[in-house]
Design an enzyme around this catalytic site. Sequence first.
Site, PDB file in Angstrom:
ATOM      1  N   ALA A  43       0.859  -1.195   0.000  1.00 53.50           N
ATOM      2  CA  ALA A  43       0.000   0.000   0.000  1.00 53.50           C
ATOM      3  C   ALA A  43       0.891   1.240   0.000  1.00 53.50           C
ATOM      4  O   ALA A  43       0.736   2.142   0.827  1.00 53.50           O
ATOM      5  CB  ALA A  43      -0.965  -0.005   1.179  1.00 53.50           C
ATOM      6  N   HIS A  48       6.846   5.833   1.584  1.00 56.26           N
ATOM      7  CA  HIS A  48       7.605   4.627   1.238  1.00 56.26           C
ATOM      8  C   HIS A  48       8.578   4.905   0.090  1.00 56.26           C
ATOM      9  O   HIS A  48       9.726   4.436   0.097  1.00 56.26           O
ATOM     10  CB  HIS A  48       6.655   3.514   0.791  1.00 56.26           C
ATOM     11  CG  HIS A  48       5.748   3.004   1.854  1.00 56.26           C
ATOM     12  ND1 HIS A  48       4.393   3.244   1.853  1.00 56.26           N
ATOM     13  CD2 HIS A  48       5.994   2.253   2.954  1.00 56.26           C
ATOM     14  CE1 HIS A  48       3.841   2.663   2.890  1.00 56.26           C
ATOM     15  NE2 HIS A  48       4.786   2.053   3.584  1.00 56.26           N
ATOM     16  N   GLN A  72       2.460  -9.203  13.607  1.00 59.19           N
ATOM     17  CA  GLN A  72       2.468  -7.904  14.280  1.00 59.19           C
ATOM     18  C   GLN A  72       1.079  -7.308  14.437  1.00 59.19           C
ATOM     19  O   GLN A  72       0.935  -6.166  14.882  1.00 59.19           O
ATOM     20  CB  GLN A  72       3.389  -6.932  13.548  1.00 59.19           C
ATOM     21  CG  GLN A  72       2.970  -6.537  12.151  1.00 59.19           C
ATOM     22  CD  GLN A  72       4.108  -5.860  11.407  1.00 59.19           C
ATOM     23  OE1 GLN A  72       5.103  -6.484  11.033  1.00 59.19           O
ATOM     24  NE2 GLN A  72       3.982  -4.554  11.189  1.00 59.19           N
ATOM     25  N   GLY A 158      11.626   4.285   8.157  1.00 61.27           N
ATOM     26  CA  GLY A 158      11.140   5.655   8.275  1.00 61.27           C
ATOM     27  C   GLY A 158      11.027   6.116   9.716  1.00 61.27           C
ATOM     28  O   GLY A 158      10.619   5.354  10.597  1.00 61.27           O
ATOM     29  N   GLN A 164       9.615   1.683  16.374  1.00 60.81           N
ATOM     30  CA  GLN A 164      10.065   0.546  15.557  1.00 60.81           C
ATOM     31  C   GLN A 164      11.534   0.703  15.188  1.00 60.81           C
ATOM     32  O   GLN A 164      12.316  -0.249  15.275  1.00 60.81           O
ATOM     33  CB  GLN A 164       9.204   0.449  14.296  1.00 60.81           C
ATOM     34  CG  GLN A 164       9.681  -0.597  13.310  1.00 60.81           C
ATOM     35  CD  GLN A 164       8.757  -0.713  12.121  1.00 60.81           C
ATOM     36  OE1 GLN A 164       7.721  -1.349  12.198  1.00 60.81           O
ATOM     37  NE2 GLN A 164       9.116  -0.085  11.011  1.00 60.81           N
TER      38      GLN A 164
END
Length: 290
Positions: A43, A48, A72, A158, A164
């Site tokens: 997506a 991205h 996750q 990112g 994360q």
Amino acid sequence: MPEIITSIAELRARIAGARRTAMQDGPADAPTGRVVLVPTMGALHEGHLRLVSRARDLGGVVVVSIFVNPLQFGPGEDLERYPRTLEADLVALEGLADIVFAPTAAEMYPSGPSETRVTAGESGTLFEGASRPGHFDGVLTVVTKLFNIVQPDVAVFGQKDAQQVHVIGRMVEDLNLPVTIAVVDTVREDDGLALSSRNRYLGADDRLAAVTLSEALAAGADAAADGVAAALAAARARIEARPAVKLDYLAIVDPESFREASPDHHGPALMLIAARVGTTRLIDNQRLTT
């Protein structure tokens, strides 16, 4: 179009061949056989594509993984409705990625959900980890699998997913994994909303309300010179002025430890926010100095 590969064995063979070719044919000053990985769940949006552009700038073979990782997602989360747009993703990656690795869940977890997990430790139980128990264990497990499959020299992530990035960086350090982590700044819409695959779930009114997250972060950053408490108060006031935004958490952390900053913290810090707008849960963060 990038080459699409769905098999782990085929991907390993393809990368091994690319490394051999680079070593034989590349110029002496080239990054010999470098492989750069950009893990995604597809997506794809402009955020991205900035990651993939950074990977392209680093040189070598660029591999983009597209895999909606079931480990996750917790009970009641949006695994089934998470957008899957592989054909559009391939078009978007033209000229940027060399290889798209798009395995099925059966290819990644042939025996069903993995019994062996990589655990994020205490850092994985805070903030996003508290709201989504087990989330970061699922993230680290699939990222470790991707690192083992692709064996990249560099992996690109990112800053929008700041926690994360932290837990992955800590895993790489703790386990002595031979990969460098590159981090790309959050990409935003013109009005400040952080780009996210989940933004497509926002209705018109919710989309207007969602910008409150970045406005709250900006207000906190503006007040940060007066200390942690002032920054949090300024951000919280902005959120409370928008009843449509339901706050999950708001915190300022030390970026090195990812623990909440003390009231007398002085120096670089990171403000985190998570909130639900309508049925959509959004996260964002902002670097600041207190």
